[in-house]
Design an enzyme around this catalytic site. Structure first.
Site, PDB file in Angstrom:
ATOM      1  N   SER A 217       1.949  -0.489  -1.824  1.00  0.00           N
ATOM      2  CA  SER A 217       2.399  -0.958  -3.139  1.00  0.00           C
ATOM      3  C   SER A 217       3.593  -1.896  -2.991  1.00  0.00           C
ATOM      4  CB  SER A 217       2.791   0.225  -4.018  1.00  0.00           C
ATOM      5  OG  SER A 217       1.728   1.151  -4.140  1.00  0.00           O
TER       6      SER A 217
HETATM    7  N1  SAH Z   1       1.574   5.386  -1.647  1.00  0.00           N
HETATM    8  C1  SAH Z   1       0.878   4.360  -0.916  1.00  0.00           C
HETATM    9  C2  SAH Z   1      -0.056   3.561  -1.806  1.00  0.00           C
HETATM   10  C3  SAH Z   1      -1.405   3.452  -1.180  1.00  0.00           C
HETATM   11  S1  SAH Z   1      -2.718   2.802  -2.161  1.00  0.00           S
HETATM   12  C4  SAH Z   1       1.854   3.477  -0.156  1.00  0.00           C
HETATM   13  O1  SAH Z   1       3.055   3.622  -0.335  1.00  0.00           O
HETATM   14  O2  SAH Z   1       1.422   2.677   0.652  1.00  0.00           O
HETATM   15  C5  SAH Z   1      -3.439   4.264  -2.835  1.00  0.00           C
HETATM   16  C6  SAH Z   1      -4.012   5.283  -1.886  1.00  0.00           C
HETATM   17  O3  SAH Z   1      -4.603   6.324  -2.677  1.00  0.00           O
HETATM   18  C7  SAH Z   1      -5.139   4.792  -0.964  1.00  0.00           C
HETATM   19  O4  SAH Z   1      -4.779   5.076   0.352  1.00  0.00           O
HETATM   20  C8  SAH Z   1      -6.352   5.617  -1.397  1.00  0.00           C
HETATM   21  O5  SAH Z   1      -7.220   5.961  -0.321  1.00  0.00           O
HETATM   22  C9  SAH Z   1      -5.690   6.854  -1.981  1.00  0.00           C
HETATM   23  N2  SAH Z   1      -6.524   7.638  -2.897  1.00  0.00           N
HETATM   24  C10 SAH Z   1      -7.411   7.213  -3.829  1.00  0.00           C
HETATM   25  N3  SAH Z   1      -7.980   8.249  -4.469  1.00  0.00           N
HETATM   26  C11 SAH Z   1      -7.434   9.387  -3.929  1.00  0.00           C
HETATM   27  C12 SAH Z   1      -7.639  10.785  -4.139  1.00  0.00           C
HETATM   28  N4  SAH Z   1      -8.518  11.262  -5.034  1.00  0.00           N
HETATM   29  N5  SAH Z   1      -6.914  11.646  -3.392  1.00  0.00           N
HETATM   30  C13 SAH Z   1      -6.025  11.205  -2.465  1.00  0.00           C
HETATM   31  N6  SAH Z   1      -5.807   9.899  -2.209  1.00  0.00           N
HETATM   32  C14 SAH Z   1      -6.505   8.995  -2.928  1.00  0.00           C
END
Ligand code: SAH
Length: 215
Positions: free
Chosen positions: A65
């Protein structure tokens, strides 16, 4: 984790100034951005972009993000030292590491096994007390519930009941809700069955998807 790269250090200082100008005033958030080095969550080819205010695509359906979004969610979460925080969407691990640097005990859930395996050792090194879990965030992480704070970092179609249930009374959840784009919501649990909800503008996140995946 002090970097010897003075160019990146300068860029980090500028990023923190920008966060201040954009309304981030929680010193605990700003200090965490000073302590954690975003470039370490990226492969070295991407280091020149590490301190720009952009989301960066890391793999097929996963991004790190934007710094301003990480800071905004962290500020809305009102994290205090010692809080137990549940994060859904570990991804690169950067948001989890920021919460760690703010003094929280972080539990973070990722549904993609490849990402989980990539990020777990990185967090063990950079934010050692963070607990990583390979699971479906719609179900939360009951083993360590209840949590003082819950943060969702993928776009949720709705507010998962399991996450509300796993939060203490008085707890705060910050969650982007919507499919194409999302509205950032802050939810305060005021009793076992009552919640207060407030909206904080439009964002775009990768979708929150059901079930774990092995790829
Ligand atoms: N917090 C992260 C943002 C990553 S993008 C950072 O700082 O980089 C969002 C993430 O959510 C992705 O890796 C995706 O695989 C995950 N995601 C999506 N649906 C999910 C679920 N049901 N449970 C756990 N993770 C999930």
């Amino acid at each position: 984790m002090a970097t010897q790269n003075y160019l990146l250090l300068g860029q980090k200082k500028r990023m923190i100034e920008q966060l201040r100008q954009r309304g981030i005033s929680d010193e605990n958030v700003l200090n965490a951005f000073d302590k954690m080095e975003r470039h370490l969550f990226l492969e070295s080819l991407l280091w020149p972009q590490a301190y720009e205010d952009t989301a960066i695509v890391i793999s097929t359906d996963q991004t790190i993000s934007k710094p301003s979004t990480v800071a905004f969610q962290s500020q809305l979460l009102e994290v205090r030292k010692g809080h137990k925080v549940l994060e859904i969407g570990t991804g690169s691990g950067f948001q989890a590491a920021i919460l760690y640097a703010m003094g929280a005990k972080v539990y973070t859930v990722e549904r993609q096994i490849a990402l989980f395996k990539h990020t777990k050792p990185l967090l063990a090194q950079l934010a050692p007390s963070v607990v990583t879990y390979y699971g479906d965030g719609f179900k939360g992480y009951p083993a360590f519930a209840p949590y003082d704070r819950v943060i969702v970092t993928c776009g949720a179609p709705d507010i998962p009941q399991a996450l509300l249930d796993q939060m203490v009374v008085g707890g705060i959840m910050v969650i982007p809700v919507g499919t194409e784009s999302q509205i950032m919501k802050k939810i305060v649990k005021i009793s076992d069955s009552e919640y207060e909800e407030e909206d904080f503008g439009d964002f775009v996140f990768v979708p929150m998807l059901k079930e774990r995946v092995r790829k």
